[in-house]
Motif scaffolding. Structure first.
Motif, PDB file in Angstrom:
ATOM      1  N   VAL A 189      43.871  -6.604  50.490  1.00 57.37           N
ATOM      2  CA  VAL A 189      43.422  -8.131  50.323  1.00 57.37           C
ATOM      3  C   VAL A 189      42.460  -7.949  49.230  1.00 57.37           C
ATOM      4  O   VAL A 189      42.449  -8.930  48.488  1.00 57.37           O
ATOM      5  N   SER A 190      41.722  -6.868  48.926  1.00 63.17           N
ATOM      6  CA  SER A 190      40.913  -7.019  47.701  1.00 63.17           C
ATOM      7  C   SER A 190      41.584  -6.770  46.501  1.00 63.17           C
ATOM      8  O   SER A 190      41.023  -6.982  45.331  1.00 63.17           O
TER       9      SER A 190
ATOM     10  N   ARG B  18      49.390 -13.821  45.529  1.00 68.61           N
ATOM     11  CA  ARG B  18      50.390 -13.662  46.608  1.00 68.61           C
ATOM     12  C   ARG B  18      50.458 -11.958  46.823  1.00 68.61           C
ATOM     13  O   ARG B  18      50.315 -11.255  45.985  1.00 68.61           O
ATOM     14  N   ILE B  19      50.599 -11.627  48.016  1.00 70.89           N
ATOM     15  CA  ILE B  19      50.535 -10.149  48.238  1.00 70.89           C
ATOM     16  C   ILE B  19      51.988  -9.466  48.491  1.00 70.89           C
ATOM     17  O   ILE B  19      52.964 -10.099  49.255  1.00 70.89           O
ATOM     18  N   ASN B  20      52.317  -8.504  47.845  1.00 68.15           N
ATOM     19  CA  ASN B  20      53.571  -7.885  47.846  1.00 68.15           C
ATOM     20  C   ASN B  20      53.378  -6.317  48.600  1.00 68.15           C
ATOM     21  O   ASN B  20      52.974  -5.637  47.437  1.00 68.15           O
ATOM     22  N   LEU B  21      53.607  -6.088  49.661  1.00 66.55           N
ATOM     23  CA  LEU B  21      53.363  -4.962  50.474  1.00 66.55           C
ATOM     24  C   LEU B  21      54.226  -3.869  49.610  1.00 66.55           C
ATOM     25  O   LEU B  21      53.739  -2.702  49.882  1.00 66.55           O
ATOM     26  N   LEU B  22      55.386  -4.151  49.236  1.00 64.20           N
ATOM     27  CA  LEU B  22      56.044  -3.270  48.734  1.00 64.20           C
ATOM     28  C   LEU B  22      56.214  -3.120  47.271  1.00 64.20           C
ATOM     29  O   LEU B  22      57.191  -2.515  46.599  1.00 64.20           O
TER      30      LEU B  22
ATOM     31  N   PRO C 260      56.378  -1.525  43.961  1.00 66.09           N
ATOM     32  CA  PRO C 260      56.663  -0.189  43.654  1.00 66.09           C
ATOM     33  C   PRO C 260      55.053   0.648  43.184  1.00 66.09           C
ATOM     34  O   PRO C 260      55.186   1.753  43.525  1.00 66.09           O
ATOM     35  N   GLU C 261      54.538   0.077  42.160  1.00 63.49           N
ATOM     36  CA  GLU C 261      53.215   0.795  41.785  1.00 63.49           C
ATOM     37  C   GLU C 261      52.387   1.119  43.046  1.00 63.49           C
ATOM     38  O   GLU C 261      51.879   2.142  42.970  1.00 63.49           O
ATOM     39  N   ARG C 262      52.408   0.117  43.949  1.00 69.38           N
ATOM     40  CA  ARG C 262      51.324   0.332  44.979  1.00 69.38           C
ATOM     41  C   ARG C 262      51.716   1.479  46.033  1.00 69.38           C
ATOM     42  O   ARG C 262      51.003   2.235  46.338  1.00 69.38           O
ATOM     43  N   VAL C 263      53.217   1.337  46.309  1.00 70.15           N
ATOM     44  CA  VAL C 263      53.818   2.379  47.312  1.00 70.15           C
ATOM     45  C   VAL C 263      53.641   3.750  46.420  1.00 70.15           C
ATOM     46  O   VAL C 263      53.344   4.764  47.293  1.00 70.15           O
ATOM     47  N   ASN C 264      53.966   3.790  45.228  1.00 70.23           N
ATOM     48  CA  ASN C 264      53.860   5.302  44.750  1.00 70.23           C
ATOM     49  C   ASN C 264      52.569   5.970  44.441  1.00 70.23           C
ATOM     50  O   ASN C 264      52.692   7.077  44.828  1.00 70.23           O
ATOM     51  N   THR C 265      51.563   5.069  44.543  1.00 71.89           N
ATOM     52  CA  THR C 265      50.348   5.379  44.421  1.00 71.89           C
ATOM     53  C   THR C 265      49.908   6.107  45.714  1.00 71.89           C
ATOM     54  O   THR C 265      49.369   7.346  45.703  1.00 71.89           O
ATOM     55  N   LEU C 266      50.327   5.684  46.661  1.00 73.64           N
ATOM     56  CA  LEU C 266      50.200   6.060  48.274  1.00 73.64           C
ATOM     57  C   LEU C 266      50.871   7.491  48.371  1.00 73.64           C
ATOM     58  O   LEU C 266      50.399   8.291  49.080  1.00 73.64           O
TER      59      LEU C 266
END
Length: 136
Positions: free
Chosen positions: A61-62, A68-72, A74-80
């Motif tokens: 959220v932050s 709009r939120i894109n849970l998938l 790729p940059e977010r996923v790969n960071t995790l």
């Protein structure tokens, strides 16, 4: 997005949380599947896992800043994914997430896409997961 120590239970739990949220829905059966053995598989108790889930949602959220939120993404996923490096930790994390996500007897397209992406990124295949699941 906050960071966790590499290969820590929190880093592994956050990936499980990401997989649970991949379909933008938390099914009651997924939480029912989070029995003590699955919490133990990632090294956290129920309260600690729920704290990681709450932090994951807060961070998303932050990060969105009202967009709009894109849970998938790729940059977010790969960071995790970078926070879990050990092969056994990766297999354990993904096998745990798979057991939870399939508890509603269906893997939707978003979940399947995320699992495929993780497997490719971590260089895992279904045999790796099958072995882990059969030992559990």
């Amino acid at each position: 997005m906050r960071t966790y120590t590499v290969d820590s239970p929190e880093a592994m739990a956050r990936i499980v949380c990401m997989c649970i949220m991949a379909d933008s829905d938390i099914d009651a059966s997924e939480f029912a599947e989070l029995q003590p053995a699955l919490y133990e598989a990632i090294g956290l108790n129920q309260q600690e896992f729920m704290t990681v889930l709450a932090h994951y949602l807060e961070d998303i959220v932050s990060d969105t800043q009202g967009q709009r939120i894109n849970l998938l993404q790729p940059e977010r996923v790969n960071t995790l994914l970078q926070e879990v490096n050990g092969r056994s930790e990766r297999i354990n994390t993904l096998a745990t997430a798979l057991r939870i996500c399939k508890s509603d007897n269906a893997l939707n397209n978003a979940e399947l896409a995320l699992f495929r992406h993780i497997m490719q990124h971590w260089q895992l295949d279904l045999t790796d997961l099958e072995i882990e699941v059969s030992l559990a």
